[in-house]
Design a protein around this motif. Structure first.
Motif, mmCIF file in Angstrom:
data_model
loop_
_atom_site.group_PDB
_atom_site.id
_atom_site.type_symbol
_atom_site.label_atom_id
_atom_site.label_comp_id
_atom_site.label_asym_id
_atom_site.label_seq_id
_atom_site.Cartn_x
_atom_site.Cartn_y
_atom_site.Cartn_z
ATOM 1 N N ASP A 68 1.014 -1.118 -0.065
ATOM 2 C CA ASP A 68 -0.076 0.047 -0.137
ATOM 3 C C ASP A 68 0.840 1.261 0.020
ATOM 4 O OD1 ASP A 68 0.554 -0.265 2.786
ATOM 5 O OD2 ASP A 68 -0.784 1.381 3.242
ATOM 6 N N ALA A 69 2.074 1.295 0.670
ATOM 7 C CA ALA A 69 2.831 2.328 0.704
ATOM 8 C C ALA A 69 3.402 2.862 -0.766
ATOM 9 C CB ALA A 69 4.179 2.178 1.595
ATOM 10 N N GLY A 70 3.771 1.523 -1.478
ATOM 11 C CA GLY A 70 4.020 1.597 -2.985
ATOM 12 C C GLY A 70 3.240 2.349 -3.640
ATOM 13 N N VAL A 71 1.561 1.862 -3.481
ATOM 14 C CA VAL A 71 0.705 2.627 -4.079
ATOM 15 C C VAL A 71 0.867 4.256 -3.767
ATOM 16 C CG1 VAL A 71 -1.921 2.741 -4.282
ATOM 17 C CG2 VAL A 71 -0.736 0.478 -4.129
ATOM 18 N N VAL A 72 0.825 4.506 -2.512
ATOM 19 C CA VAL A 72 0.919 5.897 -2.129
ATOM 20 C C VAL A 72 2.141 6.773 -2.890
ATOM 21 C CG1 VAL A 72 1.184 7.498 -0.210
ATOM 22 C CG2 VAL A 72 -0.216 5.475 -0.018
ATOM 23 N N GLY A 73 3.075 6.013 -2.948
ATOM 24 C CA GLY A 73 4.326 6.641 -3.670
ATOM 25 C C GLY A 73 4.144 6.952 -4.877
ATOM 26 N N ARG A 74 3.548 5.914 -5.622
ATOM 27 C CA ARG A 74 2.956 6.311 -6.978
ATOM 28 C C ARG A 74 2.211 7.332 -7.293
ATOM 29 N NH1 ARG A 74 3.746 1.957 -11.027
ATOM 30 N NH2 ARG A 74 4.866 0.085 -9.836
ATOM 31 N N VAL A 75 1.061 7.535 -6.561
ATOM 32 C CA VAL A 75 0.050 8.693 -6.450
ATOM 33 C C VAL A 75 0.759 9.977 -6.313
ATOM 34 C CG1 VAL A 75 -1.896 9.506 -5.131
ATOM 35 C CG2 VAL A 75 -1.880 6.981 -5.838
ATOM 36 N N GLU A 76 1.600 9.787 -5.153
ATOM 37 C CA GLU A 76 2.726 11.243 -4.874
ATOM 38 C C GLU A 76 3.119 11.766 -6.282
ATOM 39 O OE1 GLU A 76 4.717 11.473 -1.448
ATOM 40 O OE2 GLU A 76 3.110 11.200 -0.099
ATOM 41 N N GLN A 77 3.712 10.741 -6.878
ATOM 42 C CA GLN A 77 4.654 11.243 -7.887
ATOM 43 C C GLN A 77 3.592 11.783 -8.957
ATOM 44 O OE1 GLN A 77 6.633 7.484 -9.683
ATOM 45 N NE2 GLN A 77 7.968 7.530 -7.941
ATOM 46 N N HIS A 78 2.557 11.070 -9.165
ATOM 47 C CA HIS A 78 1.489 11.649 -10.226
ATOM 48 C C HIS A 78 1.042 13.154 -9.625
ATOM 49 C CE1 HIS A 78 0.837 8.687 -13.339
ATOM 50 N NE2 HIS A 78 1.176 8.079 -12.228
ATOM 51 N N ARG A 79 0.756 13.165 -8.328
ATOM 52 C CA ARG A 79 0.473 14.694 -8.089
ATOM 53 C C ARG A 79 1.352 15.754 -8.090
ATOM 54 N NH1 ARG A 79 -2.294 14.141 -1.949
ATOM 55 N NH2 ARG A 79 -2.723 16.500 -2.658
ATOM 56 N N GLU A 80 2.664 15.292 -7.799
ATOM 57 C CA GLU A 80 3.771 16.273 -8.340
ATOM 58 C C GLU A 80 3.748 16.714 -9.567
ATOM 59 O OE1 GLU A 80 7.301 13.971 -6.997
ATOM 60 O OE2 GLU A 80 6.674 14.393 -4.737
ATOM 61 N N ARG A 81 3.231 15.957 -10.487
ATOM 62 C CA ARG A 81 3.228 16.559 -11.975
ATOM 63 C C ARG A 81 1.921 17.163 -12.187
ATOM 64 N NH1 ARG A 81 5.944 11.200 -12.819
ATOM 65 N NH2 ARG A 81 3.713 10.216 -13.322
ATOM 66 N N GLY A 82 1.197 17.486 -11.186
ATOM 67 C CA GLY A 82 0.119 18.058 -11.351
ATOM 68 C C GLY A 82 -1.312 17.518 -11.488
ATOM 69 N N ARG A 83 -1.216 16.143 -11.144
ATOM 70 C CA ARG A 83 -2.473 15.393 -11.153
ATOM 71 C C ARG A 83 -3.224 15.589 -9.952
ATOM 72 N NH1 ARG A 83 -2.700 10.872 -14.660
ATOM 73 N NH2 ARG A 83 -4.997 10.807 -13.690
ATOM 74 N N ARG A 84 -4.387 15.607 -10.004
ATOM 75 C CA ARG A 84 -5.253 15.571 -8.690
ATOM 76 C C ARG A 84 -5.539 14.154 -7.997
ATOM 77 N NH1 ARG A 84 -10.486 16.350 -8.772
ATOM 78 N NH2 ARG A 84 -10.558 17.460 -6.762
ATOM 79 N N SER A 85 -5.587 14.148 -6.730
ATOM 80 C CA SER A 85 -5.728 12.911 -6.129
ATOM 81 C C SER A 85 -7.154 12.593 -6.066
ATOM 82 C CB SER A 85 -5.171 13.240 -4.598
ATOM 83 O OG SER A 85 -5.549 12.031 -3.830
ATOM 84 N N THR A 86 -7.473 11.498 -6.674
ATOM 85 C CA THR A 86 -8.598 11.114 -7.085
ATOM 86 C C THR A 86 -8.680 9.371 -6.725
ATOM 87 O OG1 THR A 86 -8.500 10.384 -9.310
ATOM 88 C CG2 THR A 86 -9.266 12.561 -8.528
ATOM 89 N N HIS A 87 -9.996 8.918 -6.396
ATOM 90 C CA HIS A 87 -10.120 7.549 -6.049
ATOM 91 C C HIS A 87 -9.692 6.628 -7.229
ATOM 92 C CE1 HIS A 87 -11.619 8.387 -2.075
ATOM 93 N NE2 HIS A 87 -12.612 9.122 -2.694
ATOM 94 N N SER A 88 -10.107 7.084 -8.486
ATOM 95 C CA SER A 88 -9.645 6.306 -9.691
ATOM 96 C C SER A 88 -8.085 6.219 -9.935
ATOM 97 C CB SER A 88 -10.402 6.993 -10.972
ATOM 98 O OG SER A 88 -9.776 8.466 -11.105
ATOM 99 N N LEU A 89 -7.414 7.568 -9.552
ATOM 100 C CA LEU A 89 -5.996 7.559 -9.533
ATOM 101 C C LEU A 89 -5.405 6.472 -8.719
ATOM 102 C CD1 LEU A 89 -3.302 8.794 -10.520
ATOM 103 C CD2 LEU A 89 -3.546 10.511 -8.750
ATOM 104 N N TYR A 90 -5.889 6.434 -7.570
ATOM 105 C CA TYR A 90 -5.535 5.420 -6.590
ATOM 106 C C TYR A 90 -5.656 4.024 -7.082
ATOM 107 C CZ TYR A 90 -4.265 8.216 -2.341
ATOM 108 O OH TYR A 90 -3.480 9.067 -1.696
ATOM 109 N N LEU A 91 -6.879 3.708 -7.634
ATOM 110 C CA LEU A 91 -7.245 2.350 -8.182
ATOM 111 C C LEU A 91 -6.238 1.962 -9.304
ATOM 112 C CD1 LEU A 91 -9.008 0.073 -8.187
ATOM 113 C CD2 LEU A 91 -10.467 1.231 -9.863
#
Length: 322
Positions: A158-181
């Motif tokens: 799950d921490a790996g998933v969080v890390g991937r989401v943070e990388q996308h957020r740093e590129r300007g993506r919004r944190s959404t449930h679909s992004l986490y999925l």
């Protein structure tokens, strides 16, 4: 009452206009100083200053779970002392707001502000337990600073998933449930240890639990939310007890499908279960060791790679307005 309001301007569900309205509403009831965070860790620094002050009675965190986590770590930088530290209040402004919702607060910032003001007038508060994670003595992670978490932590998948989401957020993506999925699916496909886990759980007075692929540490229940749906990884977890842990020793395609379905249909009475699932309740001290460095997250914040982390459940750590 003198209060400090810590405002995260990047909070995903509040606009500048909404934040101004909330500030005026709070300022009408107390002597309020509002500070907008300017860098990562600023909320922690503000919480530390409030803990060291002699006249701040309340710290209000306006933001998501990351902002709350920073404020809590600042307040508790000298350790828990609930009778003398400022109380904490939360106005949810993030995408999920697990801590606030687990406390029973509305997920809407305006409604939560009204509930907060009512609670202050009626002097409603509770003292909650928190989790503390630190590098394990005698390991290469020994020097890693300890850190508090409010609702969950995880070593591995799950921490790996969080890390991937943070990388996308740093590129300007919004944190959404679909992004986490989407990132959870990619993490699963790239997971090198999903059939033979590298994590060992050790706790006093019990045999080690070996070969875990996934480890979720819960300080409360629900574990998270999907929109308005609560998800229960450890249904018995509570702010009034120690820590709970859910571990999985196998993540094949079939087992992941089964446990994902159990999570989506979980309830306060029943969480994920099966021969590859380990559920432990109300732990005070335990350590997770890994044969290979794995990602660590706390309250949805990716903290890098670790090989050994010691967790402590600390009862009655902080007073919270509810």
């Amino acid at each position: 009452m003198r209060a400090l309001l810590v405002v995260n301007p990047a909070a995903t569900t509040t606009s500048a206009r909404t934040r101004d309205v909330l500030i005026h509403a709070l300022a009408s009831e107390m002597k309020l100083e509002a500070v907008t965070t300017e860098y990562r860790g600023h909320a922690r620094d503000l919480g530390r200053q409030a803990a060291d002050s002699e006249d701040i009675e309340l710290v209000v965190a306006l933001g998501g779970d990351g902002t709350v986590n920073e404020v809590v770590n600042g307040l508790l930088h000298r350790g828990p002392d609930p009778e003398h530290l400022p109380r904490l209040a939360v106005v949810p402004g993030g995408s999920t707001n697990v801590f606030a919702r687990a406390l029973g607060l509305p997920n809407d910032a305006v409604e939560a502000t009204g509930a907060l003001l009512d609670a202050l007038r009626e002097k409603r508060e509770r003292t909650v337990g928190l989790g503390l994670a630190a590098g394990t003595p005698g390991t290469e992670d020994e020097a890693v600073p300890s850190r508090w978490f409010t609702f969950n932590a995880g070593l591995g998948f799950d921490a790996g998933v969080v890390g991937r989401v943070e990388q996308h957020r740093e590129r300007g993506r919004r944190s959404t449930h679909s992004l986490y999925l989407r990132q959870a699916i990619r993490q699963f496909l790239d997971e090198p240890h999903r059939r033979h886990g590298t994590i060992t759980l050790e706790r006093p007075g019990a045999a080690p639990v070996t070969d875990l692929v996934l480890s979720l540490i819960c300080n409360t229940s629900p574990w998270t939310f999907l929109g308005n749906r609560p998800v229960y990884a450890s249904p018995k977890a509570s702010f009034d007890t120690g820590l709970d842990i859910l571990g999985l020793s196998r993540m094949s395609t079939a087992s992941v499908a089964r446990y994902a379905t159990q999570l989506l249909t979980s309830s306060p009475e029943r969480g994920p279960h099966g021969k590859h699932a380990v559920s432990l309740h109300d732990l005070t001290d335990f350590t997770l060791h890994s044969k290979a460095p794995l990602p660590l997250q706390m309250d949805g914040d990716h903290l890098g790679l670790r090989t050994s982390v010691t967790f402590t459940g600390v009862r009655r750590a902080l007073r919270v307005i509810v």
